[in-house]
Scaffold this motif. Structure first.
Motif, PDB file in Angstrom:
ATOM      1  N   PRO A 100       0.817  -1.226   0.000  1.00 51.42           N
ATOM      2  CA  PRO A 100       0.000   0.000   0.000  1.00 51.42           C
ATOM      3  C   PRO A 100       0.846   1.269   0.000  1.00 51.42           C
ATOM      4  O   PRO A 100       1.900   1.341   0.633  1.00 51.42           O
ATOM      5  N   TRP A 101       0.368   2.276  -0.730  1.00 55.26           N
ATOM      6  CA  TRP A 101       0.969   3.600  -0.786  1.00 55.26           C
ATOM      7  C   TRP A 101      -0.089   4.634  -0.430  1.00 55.26           C
ATOM      8  O   TRP A 101      -1.279   4.416  -0.637  1.00 55.26           O
ATOM      9  N   ILE A 102       0.338   5.772   0.092  1.00 55.43           N
ATOM     10  CA  ILE A 102      -0.569   6.906   0.278  1.00 55.43           C
ATOM     11  C   ILE A 102      -0.344   7.853  -0.882  1.00 55.43           C
ATOM     12  O   ILE A 102       0.801   8.250  -1.162  1.00 55.43           O
ATOM     13  N   CYS A 103      -1.413   8.186  -1.557  1.00 49.18           N
ATOM     14  CA  CYS A 103      -1.346   9.017  -2.762  1.00 49.18           C
ATOM     15  C   CYS A 103      -1.994  10.380  -2.497  1.00 49.18           C
ATOM     16  O   CYS A 103      -3.050  10.472  -1.862  1.00 49.18           O
ATOM     17  N   ILE A 104      -1.344  11.432  -2.996  1.00 50.63           N
ATOM     18  CA  ILE A 104      -1.902  12.792  -2.950  1.00 50.63           C
ATOM     19  C   ILE A 104      -1.999  13.281  -4.381  1.00 50.63           C
ATOM     20  O   ILE A 104      -0.998  13.391  -5.092  1.00 50.63           O
ATOM     21  N   THR A 105      -3.207  13.580  -4.828  1.00 53.77           N
ATOM     22  CA  THR A 105      -3.430  13.934  -6.233  1.00 53.77           C
ATOM     23  C   THR A 105      -2.989  15.365  -6.522  1.00 53.77           C
ATOM     24  O   THR A 105      -2.839  16.188  -5.606  1.00 53.77           O
ATOM     25  N   ASN A 106      -2.793  15.634  -7.803  1.00 53.48           N
ATOM     26  CA  ASN A 106      -2.377  16.962  -8.259  1.00 53.48           C
ATOM     27  C   ASN A 106      -3.605  17.695  -8.799  1.00 53.48           C
ATOM     28  O   ASN A 106      -3.819  17.784 -10.006  1.00 53.48           O
ATOM     29  N   GLU A 107      -4.434  18.215  -7.892  1.00 49.43           N
ATOM     30  CA  GLU A 107      -5.672  18.919  -8.257  1.00 49.43           C
ATOM     31  C   GLU A 107      -5.758  20.217  -7.470  1.00 49.43           C
ATOM     32  O   GLU A 107      -4.949  20.471  -6.567  1.00 49.43           O
ATOM     33  N   ASP A 108      -6.739  21.041  -7.831  1.00 47.90           N
ATOM     34  CA  ASP A 108      -6.936  22.281  -7.062  1.00 47.90           C
ATOM     35  C   ASP A 108      -7.252  21.959  -5.607  1.00 47.90           C
ATOM     36  O   ASP A 108      -6.778  22.649  -4.697  1.00 47.90           O
ATOM     37  N   TYR A 109      -8.095  20.954  -5.403  1.00 50.05           N
ATOM     38  CA  TYR A 109      -8.398  20.451  -4.064  1.00 50.05           C
ATOM     39  C   TYR A 109      -7.949  18.983  -4.025  1.00 50.05           C
ATOM     40  O   TYR A 109      -8.728  18.077  -4.320  1.00 50.05           O
ATOM     41  N   PRO A 110      -6.673  18.725  -3.668  1.00 52.49           N
ATOM     42  CA  PRO A 110      -6.131  17.363  -3.768  1.00 52.49           C
ATOM     43  C   PRO A 110      -6.863  16.367  -2.871  1.00 52.49           C
ATOM     44  O   PRO A 110      -7.348  16.704  -1.795  1.00 52.49           O
ATOM     45  N   ARG A 111      -6.914  15.138  -3.372  1.00 51.60           N
ATOM     46  CA  ARG A 111      -7.442  14.021  -2.577  1.00 51.60           C
ATOM     47  C   ARG A 111      -6.277  13.251  -1.966  1.00 51.60           C
ATOM     48  O   ARG A 111      -5.192  13.200  -2.531  1.00 51.60           O
ATOM     49  N   VAL A 112      -6.516  12.650  -0.812  1.00 45.94           N
ATOM     50  CA  VAL A 112      -5.521  11.819  -0.135  1.00 45.94           C
ATOM     51  C   VAL A 112      -6.168  10.459   0.091  1.00 45.94           C
ATOM     52  O   VAL A 112      -7.188  10.352   0.777  1.00 45.94           O
ATOM     53  N   PHE A 113      -5.580   9.417  -0.492  1.00 48.25           N
ATOM     54  CA  PHE A 113      -6.203   8.102  -0.390  1.00 48.25           C
ATOM     55  C   PHE A 113      -5.148   7.008  -0.466  1.00 48.25           C
ATOM     56  O   PHE A 113      -3.972   7.244  -0.782  1.00 48.25           O
ATOM     57  N   LEU A 114      -5.586   5.777  -0.174  1.00 50.91           N
ATOM     58  CA  LEU A 114      -4.722   4.595  -0.184  1.00 50.91           C
ATOM     59  C   LEU A 114      -4.807   3.922  -1.541  1.00 50.91           C
ATOM     60  O   LEU A 114      -5.895   3.824  -2.134  1.00 50.91           O
ATOM     61  N   THR A 115      -3.673   3.468  -2.064  1.00 51.89           N
ATOM     62  CA  THR A 115      -3.678   2.790  -3.368  1.00 51.89           C
ATOM     63  C   THR A 115      -2.598   1.720  -3.387  1.00 51.89           C
ATOM     64  O   THR A 115      -1.620   1.788  -2.629  1.00 51.89           O
ATOM     65  N   ARG A 116      -2.793   0.734  -4.250  1.00 57.17           N
ATOM     66  CA  ARG A 116      -1.767  -0.279  -4.505  1.00 57.17           C
ATOM     67  C   ARG A 116      -1.259  -0.204  -5.939  1.00 57.17           C
ATOM     68  O   ARG A 116      -0.487  -1.054  -6.367  1.00 57.17           O
ATOM     69  N   LYS A 117      -1.687   0.814  -6.666  1.00 55.22           N
ATOM     70  CA  LYS A 117      -1.241   0.999  -8.045  1.00 55.22           C
ATOM     71  C   LYS A 117      -0.603   2.373  -8.187  1.00 55.22           C
ATOM     72  O   LYS A 117      -1.133   3.371  -7.694  1.00 55.22           O
ATOM     73  N   ILE A 118       0.509   2.408  -8.866  1.00 55.46           N
ATOM     74  CA  ILE A 118       1.209   3.677  -9.111  1.00 55.46           C
ATOM     75  C   ILE A 118       1.105   3.942 -10.602  1.00 55.46           C
ATOM     76  O   ILE A 118       1.848   3.383 -11.411  1.00 55.46           O
ATOM     77  N   ASP A 119       0.158   4.766 -10.977  1.00 52.52           N
ATOM     78  CA  ASP A 119      -0.134   4.932 -12.409  1.00 52.52           C
ATOM     79  C   ASP A 119      -0.208   6.383 -12.856  1.00 52.52           C
ATOM     80  O   ASP A 119      -0.704   6.677 -13.934  1.00 52.52           O
ATOM     81  N   ASN A 120       0.245   7.319 -12.033  1.00 50.78           N
ATOM     82  CA  ASN A 120       0.214   8.725 -12.445  1.00 50.78           C
ATOM     83  C   ASN A 120       1.464   9.415 -11.897  1.00 50.78           C
ATOM     84  O   ASN A 120       1.601   9.609 -10.685  1.00 50.78           O
ATOM     85  N   SER A 121       2.355   9.774 -12.784  1.00 50.68           N
ATOM     86  CA  SER A 121       3.629  10.345 -12.354  1.00 50.68           C
ATOM     87  C   SER A 121       3.487  11.741 -11.776  1.00 50.68           C
ATOM     88  O   SER A 121       4.401  12.232 -11.111  1.00 50.68           O
ATOM     89  N   SER A 122       2.356  12.406 -11.999  1.00 53.97           N
ATOM     90  CA  SER A 122       2.182  13.760 -11.466  1.00 53.97           C
ATOM     91  C   SER A 122       1.649  13.757 -10.043  1.00 53.97           C
ATOM     92  O   SER A 122       1.592  14.805  -9.405  1.00 53.97           O
ATOM     93  N   TYR A 123       1.243  12.583  -9.552  1.00 55.80           N
ATOM     94  CA  TYR A 123       0.769  12.483  -8.178  1.00 55.80           C
ATOM     95  C   TYR A 123       1.957  12.259  -7.232  1.00 55.80           C
ATOM     96  O   TYR A 123       3.030  11.826  -7.645  1.00 55.80           O
ATOM     97  N   LEU A 124       1.733  12.547  -5.952  1.00 59.60           N
ATOM     98  CA  LEU A 124       2.735  12.260  -4.930  1.00 59.60           C
ATOM     99  C   LEU A 124       2.400  10.935  -4.268  1.00 59.60           C
ATOM    100  O   LEU A 124       1.253  10.694  -3.883  1.00 59.60           O
ATOM    101  N   TYR A 125       3.417  10.050  -4.146  1.00 59.39           N
ATOM    102  CA  TYR A 125       3.220   8.752  -3.510  1.00 59.39           C
ATOM    103  C   TYR A 125       4.174   8.643  -2.321  1.00 59.39           C
ATOM    104  O   TYR A 125       5.362   8.972  -2.431  1.00 59.39           O
ATOM    105  N   TYR A 126       3.660   8.129  -1.207  1.00 61.19           N
ATOM    106  CA  TYR A 126       4.468   7.918  -0.011  1.00 61.19           C
ATOM    107  C   TYR A 126       4.297   6.475   0.448  1.00 61.19           C
ATOM    108  O   TYR A 126       3.189   5.980   0.581  1.00 61.19           O
ATOM    109  N   GLY A 127       5.412   5.829   0.704  1.00 55.19           N
ATOM    110  CA  GLY A 127       5.390   4.438   1.105  1.00 55.19           C
ATOM    111  C   GLY A 127       6.555   3.695   0.475  1.00 55.19           C
ATOM    112  O   GLY A 127       7.578   4.296   0.151  1.00 55.19           O
ATOM    113  N   PRO A 128       6.420   2.382   0.255  1.00 57.16           N
ATOM    114  CA  PRO A 128       5.249   1.584   0.635  1.00 57.16           C
ATOM    115  C   PRO A 128       5.249   1.294   2.122  1.00 57.16           C
ATOM    116  O   PRO A 128       6.269   1.407   2.778  1.00 57.16           O
ATOM    117  N   TYR A 129       4.085   0.914   2.627  1.00 56.77           N
ATOM    118  CA  TYR A 129       3.933   0.566   4.038  1.00 56.77           C
ATOM    119  C   TYR A 129       3.856  -0.946   4.161  1.00 56.77           C
ATOM    120  O   TYR A 129       3.071  -1.599   3.477  1.00 56.77           O
TER     121      TYR A 129
END
Length: 602
Positions: A100-129
């Motif tokens: 699992p990774w924590i993802c922060i999207t690149n939007e005006d109002y970013p979302r913060v969520f859990l993911t197991r796929k890394i498919d967008n290089s413009s997003y911020l990913y933290y982990g893995p845990y």
């Protein structure tokens, strides 16, 4: 080094081990929370192994290992190395992207969520845990701390202006500020994201400190429910440090080098990071035929790795800058953050390699091992002879009570405990370390001379500074021994070596075996002196009033205490009863009179 010796010297630390065949191919990669115990299991009782495992063991020609900080790190590193080497005897493990990774999207109002796929290089990913529970706990923490949106709506300024969305249930239960309607500005929302990024990056300790202040304030105000909530948040943040540096997309492709020097030997570790993951970890040792600077040795190490594994990364992490420049390559010495953690992990592996090799040398040929250390010490101190016989003195007293001193003896680099001596200070009153040192040094060597013993040390070490050393030298001068032996002081604060004729202290490299031997001798003298001092204090504290009665020895005292239990009870016993028990009327009378006098005085 033979295989059996390597196994016996493996550390009791978590890490990853690699088995090689005779051709140098990796045939198996395994993880362990205790490298020594895990690897030894393969070789202790082979009859218990399965047929396939026995075949694997029969093909092992060499073993290499890498230490890590936690079992979780070992799991992730094992995963990386299996993908890199594809060993024949390993099962196929899950791909690391399933962690699992924590993802922060690149939007005006970013979302913060859990993911197991890394498919967008413009997003911020933290982990893995390594634990999904920790990752989810962090998301819950962020949700408690900040009114973050949980929807996947495409919220843009145009959509807000056109009133495309309406507030949902999350807004009504005060879990969201309804950013979809413009109820919170982009700037304010971004400030929440910035704090989350700080927590996930390197600023969790500052946040924890802030929460602790709030927790204590709430407790002072008797708001224990709020204080408990902050405590829970602090615990969750502490769990954040389970994040591993073994896999971390925040780290770009780079190489890491570390070096540990020991006399004429150098021990290095190289780690290669690709795609944010450690894919190689190699330990190498060098023998230095001439004296070379650490910067020069590091340059040679880098050149050796480049020759073995091809082009280096454009960014190289090092403990210090080497004395070489390479086109398009930048050398960096990180002071904090994940890159610093990688460097420290590399240094840890280099130190383990050094310990392993030196330990093997000690076990295989202890004489040569200690001779090399003594030669290093002789060179550092500028002595004419090899210091095979070393003695060290230390004083011990607490507020001037029971002043004692110790003398420990090392022969050929090893403690000779049968030659240890302890002294009660006889001629010095009070806590005078200088005079006490002179007394014990004089007593020690005057006795050796009186007994016509030629067993004088080549080196005398005084635990203390210039004062203690000067008085010890006076004692040796009076005995006319200053030309026959070398005397030095070893100051604790900066580990300075002090010489009588030199106004400047001698600094020996902190990593040198010569200094470590001096420290070991000094610490042993301190330990021996403290144990002697404690035994004297204990005897003094249990001294009984009965011991002062004439004619009453220790055995009679024990008999009385076993019979009556305490001195207080003996005060009530008649002379006749004591006479019957002891068989000595005069002694019984003295005991009775002494105890009566104590009662009258009190």
């Amino acid at each position: 080094m033979d295989l059996e010796s390597k196994i016996s010297s493996l550390p009791h630390l978590p890490g990853v081990y690699r088995y090689y065949d005779t051709k140098g191919n990796v045939i198996y990669v395994g993880k362990a929370k205790d490298l020594h115990k895990r690897v030894a299991q393969y070789f202790v009782d082979r009859e218990r192994l399965t047929r396939k495992t026995r075949i694997l063991v029969s093909k092992i020609a060499d073993i290499q290992y890498s230490v890590v900080d936690t079992e979780a790190d070992a799991l992730l590193l094992e995963n990386n190395l299996i993908k890199e080497y594809k060993p024949r005897y390993n099962i196929l493990l899950k791909d690391s992207k399933t962690y699992p990774w924590i993802c922060i999207t690149n939007e005006d109002y970013p979302r913060v969520f859990l993911t197991r796929k890394i498919d967008n290089s413009s997003y911020l990913y933290y982990g893995p845990y390594s634990s999904v529970a920790h990752a989810r706990a962090l998301l819950e923490l962020f949700s408690d701390l900040y009114p973050l949106r949980t929807c996947s709506l495409n919220i843009t300024p145009e959509a807000i202006k056109n009133k495309k969305f309406r507030p949902c249930l999350q807004f009504h239960i005060k879990r969201c500020r309804a950013c979809c309607t413009g109820n919170i500005s982009i700037k304010e929302y971004r400030s929440y994201i910035d704090e989350i990024v700080e927590m996930l990056g390197s600023g969790a300790r500052n946040i924890i400190s802030h929460y602790k202040k709030r927790m204590f304030k709430a407790a002072d105000e008797l708001d224990f429910e709020t204080a408990e909530s902050y405590k829970a948040k602090i615990d969750l943040l502490n769990n954040h440090y389970s994040k591993s540096i073994i896999n971390n997309l925040a780290i770009s492709d780079l190489d890491v080098f570390s070096l540990d020097l020991e006399d004429s030997n150098a021990f290095g570790n190289f780690m290669r990071i690709r795609g944010g993951a450690i894919v190689k970890s190699i330990n190498l040792s060098f023998t230095l035929n001439i004296e070379e600077s650490p910067e020069s040795v590091l340059s040679q190490f880098i050149a050796e790795i480049s020759a073995k594994f091809g082009d280096l990364s454009q960014e190289i992490i090092v403990p210090f800058i080497p004395d070489v420049t390479i086109d398009k390559i930048v050398f960096k010495v990180p002071l904090k953050g994940d890159k610093r953690a990688l460097l420290e992990l590399s240094i840890k592996n280099a130190k383990e390699l050094k310990f392993n090799i030196l330990r093997q040398r000690e076990l295989k040929d202890p004489t040569s091992h200690y001779d090399a250390i003594l030669q290093s010490l002789q060179k550092a101190l500028g002595m004419n002879v090899l210091p095979r016989h070393i003695e060290c003195f230390d004083n011990s007293n607490i507020q001037g009570t029971n002043p004692v001193a110790s003398c420990v003896v090392f022969r050929d680099g090893k403690a000779s405990k049968k030659d240890y001596r302890k002294f009660k200070i006889k001629t010095v009153v009070g806590a005078n370390d200088y005079a006490s040192m002179k007394e014990v040094v004089y007593r020690r060597y005057s006795r050796l001379l009186q007994e016509n013993k030629d067993d004088l040390p080549q080196l005398v070490v005084i635990d203390g500074g210039r004062g203690q050393l000067a008085f010890a030298y006076q004692a040796l001068s009076e005995l006319k021994l200053t030309d026959k032996l070398t005397v030095i002081g070893l100051a604790k604060r900066l580990e300075e070596v002090i010489r009588v004729s030199d106004p400047y202290p001698l600094f020996i490299d902190r990593n040198a075996s010569a200094l470590r031997l001096l420290q070991q001798i000094r610490d042993e003298a301190h330990r021996f002196g403290i144990s002697f001092h404690r035994s004297l204090r204990s005897k003094e504290q249990i001294h009984s009033i009965l011991r002062d009665i004439k004619g009453l020895g220790e055995k009679t005292e024990q008999k009385l205490l076993m019979k009556y239990g305490s001195v207080e009870r003996m005060k009530t016993v008649s002379i006749n009863e004591l006479t019957d028990f002891l068989g000595n009327k005069n002694l019984a009378k003295r005991i009775n009179e002494t105890l009566i006098n104590i009662n009258n005085e009190s």
